[in-house]
Each structure stands twice: as C-alpha cells, then as structure tokens.
Design a protein around this motif. Structure first.
Motif, PDB file in Angstrom:
ATOM      1  N   GLU A 133       0.824  -1.207   0.000  1.00 40.26           N
ATOM      2  CA  GLU A 133       0.000   0.000   0.000  1.00 40.26           C
ATOM      3  C   GLU A 133       0.862   1.263   0.000  1.00 40.26           C
ATOM      4  N   LEU A 134       2.083   1.175   0.534  1.00 38.04           N
ATOM      5  CA  LEU A 134       2.969   2.335   0.589  1.00 38.04           C
ATOM      6  C   LEU A 134       3.438   2.770  -0.788  1.00 38.04           C
ATOM      7  N   VAL A 135       3.371   1.859  -1.754  1.00 29.93           N
ATOM      8  CA  VAL A 135       3.830   2.190  -3.103  1.00 29.93           C
ATOM      9  C   VAL A 135       2.896   3.205  -3.766  1.00 29.93           C
ATOM     10  N   ARG A 136       1.715   3.386  -3.235  1.00 27.13           N
ATOM     11  CA  ARG A 136       0.789   4.384  -3.790  1.00 27.13           C
ATOM     12  C   ARG A 136       1.414   5.779  -3.794  1.00 27.13           C
ATOM     13  N   SER A 137       2.401   6.012  -2.941  1.00 37.07           N
ATOM     14  CA  SER A 137       3.076   7.310  -2.882  1.00 37.07           C
ATOM     15  C   SER A 137       4.054   7.502  -4.039  1.00 37.07           C
ATOM     16  N   TYR A 138       4.371   6.422  -4.733  1.00 35.76           N
ATOM     17  CA  TYR A 138       5.392   6.421  -5.787  1.00 35.76           C
ATOM     18  C   TYR A 138       6.756   6.862  -5.261  1.00 35.76           C
ATOM     19  N   ASN A 139       6.963   6.757  -3.968  1.00 38.74           N
ATOM     20  CA  ASN A 139       8.261   7.108  -3.386  1.00 38.74           C
ATOM     21  C   ASN A 139       9.205   5.918  -3.567  1.00 38.74           C
ATOM     22  N   PRO A 140      10.291   6.086  -4.326  1.00 42.91           N
ATOM     23  CA  PRO A 140      11.180   4.950  -4.611  1.00 42.91           C
ATOM     24  C   PRO A 140      11.875   4.362  -3.395  1.00 42.91           C
ATOM     25  N   VAL A 141      11.762   5.010  -2.242  1.00 48.02           N
ATOM     26  CA  VAL A 141      12.357   4.426  -1.043  1.00 48.02           C
ATOM     27  C   VAL A 141      11.697   3.093  -0.712  1.00 48.02           C
ATOM     28  N   TYR A 142      10.457   2.900  -1.219  1.00 52.23           N
ATOM     29  CA  TYR A 142       9.734   1.660  -0.960  1.00 52.23           C
ATOM     30  C   TYR A 142       9.951   0.606  -2.046  1.00 52.23           C
ATOM     31  N   LYS A 143      10.834   0.892  -2.989  1.00 58.64           N
ATOM     32  CA  LYS A 143      11.115  -0.060  -4.057  1.00 58.64           C
ATOM     33  C   LYS A 143      12.221  -1.004  -3.607  1.00 58.64           C
ATOM     34  N   VAL A 144      11.896  -2.293  -3.540  1.00 61.92           N
ATOM     35  CA  VAL A 144      12.813  -3.277  -2.983  1.00 61.92           C
ATOM     36  C   VAL A 144      12.551  -4.612  -3.673  1.00 61.92           C
ATOM     37  N   ASN A 145      13.552  -5.500  -3.625  1.00 56.16           N
ATOM     38  CA  ASN A 145      13.429  -6.827  -4.245  1.00 56.16           C
ATOM     39  C   ASN A 145      13.787  -7.905  -3.228  1.00 56.16           C
ATOM     40  N   PRO A 146      12.864  -8.852  -2.887  1.00 52.99           N
ATOM     41  CA  PRO A 146      11.492  -8.918  -3.372  1.00 52.99           C
ATOM     42  C   PRO A 146      10.663  -7.740  -2.880  1.00 52.99           C
ATOM     43  N   PRO A 147       9.562  -7.451  -3.581  1.00 53.26           N
ATOM     44  CA  PRO A 147       8.804  -6.244  -3.259  1.00 53.26           C
ATOM     45  C   PRO A 147       8.040  -6.362  -1.951  1.00 53.26           C
ATOM     46  N   LEU A 148       7.626  -5.219  -1.450  1.00 52.62           N
ATOM     47  CA  LEU A 148       6.707  -5.219  -0.311  1.00 52.62           C
ATOM     48  C   LEU A 148       5.432  -5.932  -0.734  1.00 52.62           C
ATOM     49  N   ARG A 149       4.925  -6.786   0.130  1.00 48.17           N
ATOM     50  CA  ARG A 149       3.752  -7.607  -0.194  1.00 48.17           C
ATOM     51  C   ARG A 149       2.503  -7.086   0.520  1.00 48.17           C
ATOM     52  N   THR A 150       1.514  -7.936   0.663  1.00 48.96           N
ATOM     53  CA  THR A 150       0.230  -7.532   1.240  1.00 48.96           C
ATOM     54  C   THR A 150       0.220  -7.697   2.760  1.00 48.96           C
ATOM     55  N   GLU A 151      -0.802  -7.144   3.390  1.00 50.41           N
ATOM     56  CA  GLU A 151      -0.965  -7.305   4.839  1.00 50.41           C
ATOM     57  C   GLU A 151      -1.085  -8.780   5.208  1.00 50.41           C
ATOM     58  N   ARG A 152      -1.753  -9.561   4.386  1.00 50.31           N
ATOM     59  CA  ARG A 152      -1.876 -11.002   4.643  1.00 50.31           C
ATOM     60  C   ARG A 152      -0.500 -11.652   4.675  1.00 50.31           C
ATOM     61  N   ASP A 153       0.351 -11.283   3.750  1.00 41.05           N
ATOM     62  CA  ASP A 153       1.710 -11.841   3.733  1.00 41.05           C
ATOM     63  C   ASP A 153       2.481 -11.426   4.977  1.00 41.05           C
ATOM     64  N   VAL A 154       2.382 -10.160   5.351  1.00 35.85           N
ATOM     65  CA  VAL A 154       3.087  -9.656   6.529  1.00 35.85           C
ATOM     66  C   VAL A 154       2.705 -10.452   7.772  1.00 35.85           C
ATOM     67  N   LEU A 155       1.428 -10.668   7.964  1.00 39.51           N
ATOM     68  CA  LEU A 155       0.975 -11.410   9.146  1.00 39.51           C
ATOM     69  C   LEU A 155       1.456 -12.856   9.105  1.00 39.51           C
ATOM     70  N   ALA A 156       1.462 -13.469   7.922  1.00 34.35           N
ATOM     71  CA  ALA A 156       1.950 -14.844   7.797  1.00 34.35           C
ATOM     72  C   ALA A 156       3.440 -14.925   8.103  1.00 34.35           C
ATOM     73  N   LEU A 157       4.206 -13.926   7.684  1.00 35.42           N
ATOM     74  CA  LEU A 157       5.644 -13.904   7.958  1.00 35.42           C
ATOM     75  C   LEU A 157       5.919 -13.776   9.450  1.00 35.42           C
ATOM     76  N   ARG A 158       5.159 -12.925  10.110  1.00 37.14           N
ATOM     77  CA  ARG A 158       5.348 -12.769  11.558  1.00 37.14           C
ATOM     78  C   ARG A 158       5.061 -14.083  12.287  1.00 37.14           C
ATOM     79  N   GLU A 159       3.956 -14.725  11.938  1.00 42.94           N
ATOM     80  CA  GLU A 159       3.610 -15.989  12.585  1.00 42.94           C
ATOM     81  C   GLU A 159       4.670 -17.057  12.305  1.00 42.94           C
ATOM     82  N   ALA A 160       5.194 -17.080  11.087  1.00 43.21           N
ATOM     83  CA  ALA A 160       6.194 -18.075  10.722  1.00 43.21           C
ATOM     84  C   ALA A 160       7.510 -17.840  11.443  1.00 43.21           C
TER      85      ALA A 160
END
Length: 428
Positions: free
Chosen positions: A264-291
């Motif tokens: 969602e942060l990419v909506r700003s078009y601020n390249p500071v949020y451009k990363v590889n692999p890219p920022l994912r969804t909230e669902r992914d974030v929560l799954a990563l924390r649990e894992a």
C-alpha cells in the motif's frame, strides 16, 4: 584490555544480572558482582543480548564505494548492535574468487567495528552459467561457507543442483534469491490490486514460491543445505513449512521491512519503498510474523542495501531496488514481534544471533551470555522511542523507508570481543 562490569542488565530480557567482561571474554555472570578497577556500565532496565549477526548485508566494496564501504557498513552494523555480518557477493568485481573474498575479509578485520564474513558467488560473475571457485573460496583465508548470487536467482536447475552437491562436501550452504526471471520481467512491485490500480508491472508471489519449491526438492535429492533469502509471501511460508516437515535441510530468513511494510505504501510512488522482493500484502506480513514466531522462518536478516542519493531520488521506474536496514532492524523487530507478544527477547536473540551464527558458521558469535564465552554483546534501551533520522546514520547511504517514523528501542552499547564499538549510542 580493561575489565568492564555491566550492572543490572536484563540478560535476554530475564531477571537483572551483572556481567563482568575481562579482556575479550565474559568472566562472570551473577548478582552483586564487583571488580576492582573495572569500568562500570549502569544497565538497569536495559536488555543485554548476544551480539547480533546478519546473514545478509550488502557492503558494496569493492566497486560501489559511493554507496557503502566495509568501514561505513560495519560502523552502521555496530550502531545497530551487530558484531558480525555476512557480506553479499554482488560487488564489482564480483566476489567469485578467493582473491576478492579475502580482500573483503581483510578490510573487515582492519576496521574492527564488527567481523565481516564474505559470501561467495555461486556462479562466475553472477551470470548463472558456470560455477564459481567454491572450493577455492572455502579454502581461502576467508573460509567461505555461504554462497549466493543474491540480486539474481540461480534459475538453472542443473547449476543449482551442482552447487548443492559441491558445498555438501565441506558443509556449506547455498543461499538462494528466489525469483523466477521470466515471471518477473519488467516487474516494479508486488503483483496484486495495488499494482493493477497504479499500472506498474507486477512481481507475482508464484515467481518466488516456484523457485523455493524446486530448490527444497533439489536439496532433498542431493542431501544438502539450502537457505532461502528474504522470504516474502504466505505461500513461501507454507512451502518451507512442508519441506521442514519432510526433514529437508532448509532454513529461511525474513527482512525487518517485510515484517512491517506493505505494498500500500507504493501508492506514494516514493522509490524508497522499491525493494526486491517487493513489499507484499498485509496477509503476507501477518503470515511472515507468525512463521518467524513458530520457527518456520529461522532468522531475521536485514538485506541492508545502500544506494547513493541519485539512484533513489528519481522516478520510480528508474530507481534502484533496496533499503538500508542495519541501524533500524532491532527496533522494527521489537515493534513487530516483541510488542505484539509474538516473541520475547530470548526469541529475538535466537533469531538475530544464535541461529544466523549457526547457519553461517560464524565462529565466536551467537554464543550464550555466560562465563567463558566471547564478549560479543549488545545492550538495548527497550523503553526508548524516537523518530528515525537518517542524517544520523553511520551508513554512507540514507535510503531508509522509516524516515520520520517513530520506532521503539535504541542500541546503547555494542562490544566486540570485549572492546566497545558503541558507547551511549555513539561509535568509538
């Protein structure tokens, strides 16, 4: 070296204890300790951890000293509480020979802010066509045990199999940047609702997951070790969990930014949020924390990727991918994992010190805070909260996604073999 008495620290977040350092070693841990002539560090209320270990750092030297050097990168590491970092191979020239890895290793030793263990390239020039000198790099003074083409995927299954077979002979590990290149041509961000709305090329989750699935099966077939760099999707978590249930020798890392930030942060078009692999969804974030909490993901690694101002302060499509992370990693983990109740401080020590040291075979690091162990230690003021100001970073680059954001925790002291590299938040 003089004696240092750390008084009243909560070791791994537990009950307050005193820790006496004598020279390069922890001499005693207990309560009511005293030592004539010792320098006293009053640590009441602070948490004492073993020195942090980062299995995934880009130091850029040789070749891109405009963005980072071994000196500035290791100063940033010490500021963030790290006593050892593993330097990725995508330098210029590429770290695919004994000569280059030895150069990086020597620079780390000379500067002395933290130990630097080079990671060797899997393939010559990171081109994915021919195995690099894995054996020569392992037998060099640097003693390389981790190999990666990070930044590029070893997408050829035959080359990946050969690499796994080769490193098995000396107990090494191949660390894979899981990105199927044909599925990510022109990719600018995570493929999903946001990419569709913004009209930016999508980086689909399956491009990561398909490579991980292939590589865990190859590792099982060969009987070798594979490590998954910067795992970023819920699907990848399930594949690694399945592989571990089969007894496959796989480990995985997650970055702090993938534990906190979303596409969602990419909506700003601020390249500071451009990363590889890219920022994912909230669902992914929560799954990563649990894992990370349940051990499916073994460690936190920063993927510290410094870039000069001109490579990030431009239009999104032209901007380089990557974020700096060494100086903010522990604060992000405190916010996402400790303050949410998913990990205690002993769990943080496991995932940011003990396990990465074990995976990378970092001698003398990731050891218990107990008598007779090397005095590689980090003291954290966990009650501190402050706004991130990249102007104060030790890193040469300031491409942080957290500028102006309030984060908890501050590393106040770092000791490398009993020698202070950071005192009261200031580099020595």
């Amino acid at each position: 070296m003089s004696k240092i008495l750390i008084r009243g620290a909560k070791v791994l977040g537990g009950e307050p204890q005193d820790v006496l350092i004598d020279g390069s070693t922890i001499a005693e841990v207990g309560t009511g300790l005293s030592a004539e002539g010792a320098e006293v560090v009053e640590a009441a209320g602070k948490v004492l951890l073993p020195g942090l270990v980062d299995l995934h750092t880009h130091l850029r030297e040789p070749g891109r000293e405009d963005s980072e050097t071994v000196l500035t990168g290791t100063r940033a590491a010490a500021s963030g509480g790290y006593t050892a970092v593993f330097a990725m191979a995508n330098t210029f020239p590429v770290a695919d020979t004994a000569g280059v890895v030895e150069q990086v290793y020597r620079l780390g030793r000379e500067h002395g802010y933290c130990d630097v263990q080079p990671i060797g390239a899997v393939t010559v020039g990171l081109e994915g066509r021919k195995l690099a000198e894995l054996g020569a790099m392992h037998e060099s003074a640097a003693g390389v045990t981790v190999f990666s083409d990070d930044g590029k995927c070893v997408d050829d299954a035959v080359i990946m199999r050969r690499a796994l077979e080769y490193v098995k002979a000396f107990g090494g590990v191949v660390a894979q940047h899981a990105q199927e290149p044909r599925l990510t041509e022109g990719a600018q961000m995570n493929e999903g609702v946001v990419s569709a709305e913004l009209g930016l090329g999508g980086w689909p989750a399956v491009a990561e997951e398909s490579i991980i699935a292939r590589d865990v099966l190859l590792a099982e077939h060969v009987g070798s070790r594979v490590h998954i760099c910067h795992l970023s999707t819920a699907g990848s978590v399930e594949i690694v969990r399945w592989a571990k249930s089969r007894g496959i020798d796989v480990t995985a890392e997650v970055t702090p930014h993938h534990l906190l930030l979303t596409d969602e942060l990419v909506r700003s078009y601020n390249p500071v949020y451009k990363v590889n692999p890219p920022l994912r969804t909230e669902r992914d974030v929560l799954a990563l924390r649990e894992a990370l909490a349940d051990g499916t993901i073994d460690i936190v690694a920063t993927d510290h990727a410094p870039h000069p101002h001109e490579d990030k302060d431009c239009e999104w499509a032209a901007a380089a991918m990557g974020m700096v992370g060494l100086e903010t990693a522990l604060s992000v983990v405190q916010e996402t994992m400790v303050e949410t109740g998913l990990l205690d401080w002993a769990g943080v020590a496991s995932r940011m010190s003990f396990k990465p040291a074990l995976i990378g075979q970092a001698e003398g690091h990731g050891r218990p805070v107990s008598a007779g162990e090397p005095a590689n230690l980090t003291l954290v003021d966990t009650e501190y909260r402050g706004s991130v100001d990249p102007a104060g970073f030790a890193s040469r680059s300031h491409n942080t996604p957290y500028e102006g954001r309030e984060l908890p925790g501050r590393v106040t002291h770092t000791w490398l073999r009993g020698r202070a590299t950071l005192v009261d938040g200031k580099l020595t």
